[in-house]
Scaffold this motif. Sequence first.
Motif, mmCIF file in Angstrom:
data_model
loop_
_atom_site.group_PDB
_atom_site.id
_atom_site.type_symbol
_atom_site.label_atom_id
_atom_site.label_comp_id
_atom_site.label_asym_id
_atom_site.label_seq_id
_atom_site.Cartn_x
_atom_site.Cartn_y
_atom_site.Cartn_z
ATOM 1 N N UNK A 109 10.744 1.457 6.193
ATOM 2 C CA UNK A 109 9.319 1.787 6.189
ATOM 3 C C UNK A 109 8.585 0.802 5.288
ATOM 4 N N UNK A 110 7.476 0.251 5.785
ATOM 5 C CA UNK A 110 6.669 -0.704 5.031
ATOM 6 C C UNK A 110 5.194 -0.477 5.373
ATOM 7 N N UNK A 111 4.333 -0.691 4.393
ATOM 8 C CA UNK A 111 2.895 -0.663 4.633
ATOM 9 C C UNK A 111 2.230 -1.556 3.605
ATOM 10 N N UNK A 112 1.433 -2.488 4.101
ATOM 11 C CA UNK A 112 0.753 -3.385 3.191
ATOM 12 C C UNK A 112 -0.277 -4.226 3.907
ATOM 13 N N UNK A 146 -3.590 3.333 -0.470
ATOM 14 C CA UNK A 146 -4.041 2.816 -1.755
ATOM 15 C C UNK A 146 -3.161 1.633 -2.184
ATOM 16 N N UNK A 147 -3.730 0.660 -2.900
ATOM 17 C CA UNK A 147 -2.898 -0.423 -3.440
ATOM 18 C C UNK A 147 -1.757 0.126 -4.289
ATOM 19 N N UNK A 148 -0.579 -0.494 -4.148
ATOM 20 C CA UNK A 148 0.621 -0.002 -4.840
ATOM 21 C C UNK A 148 1.326 -1.164 -5.514
ATOM 22 N N UNK A 149 0.760 -1.648 -6.614
ATOM 23 C CA UNK A 149 1.410 -2.731 -7.335
ATOM 24 C C UNK A 149 0.737 -4.062 -7.100
ATOM 25 N N UNK A 195 -11.086 -4.883 6.362
ATOM 26 C CA UNK A 195 -10.949 -4.475 4.963
ATOM 27 C C UNK A 195 -9.501 -4.635 4.517
ATOM 28 N N UNK A 196 -9.322 -4.861 3.214
ATOM 29 C CA UNK A 196 -8.003 -5.129 2.660
ATOM 30 C C UNK A 196 -7.327 -3.929 2.063
ATOM 31 N N UNK A 197 -7.617 -2.742 2.571
ATOM 32 C CA UNK A 197 -6.947 -1.508 2.166
ATOM 33 C C UNK A 197 -7.149 -0.493 3.276
ATOM 34 N N UNK A 198 -6.540 0.683 3.140
ATOM 35 C CA UNK A 198 -6.688 1.742 4.142
ATOM 36 C C UNK A 198 -7.247 3.009 3.502
ATOM 37 N N UNK A 199 -8.147 2.826 2.533
ATOM 38 C CA UNK A 199 -8.718 3.962 1.816
ATOM 39 C C UNK A 199 -9.924 4.572 2.515
ATOM 40 N N UNK A 200 -10.403 3.925 3.572
ATOM 41 C CA UNK A 200 -11.503 4.484 4.334
ATOM 42 C C UNK A 200 -12.851 3.887 3.988
ATOM 43 N N UNK A 201 -13.859 4.344 4.736
ATOM 44 C CA UNK A 201 -15.175 3.717 4.677
ATOM 45 C C UNK A 201 -15.898 3.984 3.362
ATOM 46 N N UNK A 236 0.838 -1.193 0.000
ATOM 47 C CA UNK A 236 0.000 0.000 0.000
ATOM 48 C C UNK A 236 0.876 1.247 0.000
ATOM 49 N N UNK A 237 0.349 2.320 -0.565
ATOM 50 C CA UNK A 237 1.011 3.614 -0.466
ATOM 51 C C UNK A 237 0.826 4.157 0.944
#
Length: 299
Positions: free
Chosen positions: A202-205, A175-178, A264-270, A170-171
């Motif tokens: 730094x990592x986020x996913x 948001x999904x990143x790849x 949820x499988x992302x951090x883009x919000x509700x 994730x960015x």
Amino acid sequence: MKRLAIGEVVVDVDPDRGAEVTSLRYGGRELLARTPWPPAPVVPGADEAAWTRAWRGGWQILFPNAGGPGEADGVRHCFHGGSSQAKWEVYESARDVAAFSWTDEQGLLLIRWFRLSERGVLVQTNALNTSRESRAAVAVEHLVLGGDLLARGARVDPYDASGEVEILPLTPEGDPAGEPRAWPHGPEGRDWSVVPAAGPAARFGVVRGLATPRVQVANEDLAVVVSWDDSALPYLWYWLELEACTGDPWEGRTRALGIEPASVGHAQGITQAVQEGAARMIPPGASWSWHVELTFVPR
């Protein structure tokens, strides 16, 4: 502040700020991250910057939103949800057991139980819709490890790391990143099972495809086994900030590892979760429950 203790397990919970666990110790060793900056006052309806400045590290429940601010059911939700930094009520309290409650303005009631044992802590959460309308929600256990657990580096190992386990990068914005990658291979060939002793890193996913919802984080002396209810929380957010972010207020001093069971499988919000059908719809009078358990294993 409410302190729970049994044997070598000591847990501090602050009902005035999200019923967050501010300290979790086993055998005198601190297992949670703490931010190196003095926390700012909580801002109701906070954006990411204000939320971060008020954040102290530790363990919060992100509900009914997680990630960026958004709108659902005609209601505006702040960054990481209203529960995460709000004032909670003490529902029940004893030496090694406590419960806290919080209700949002639209009638979603959370009750969160903490139960200690000689080798760990069990946290059970029930979300009840007391309103007359169905409500959309997402939930993330914002469990951020650090302290003595990461001081000399650590390993992160899923209980079942078969070929089905994968990382979706994730960015920083969630948001999904790849494309997904097989565990433990993150972007640029980095091994996400290894938490180095020194940064920057730094990592986020999102880790998904776990056959068993259980992950071990271990150093030379202690393993912390995190297990959870994957019927409610089928994903795992993985976030590492190891002296990498140099902006204010991070300033290259934060050491934190988020092991965060998520609905949820992302951090883009509700808003995004509702659009893709990933938000949980809670009918009037219905509830949604889950649990997370930490077990401490000396090595």
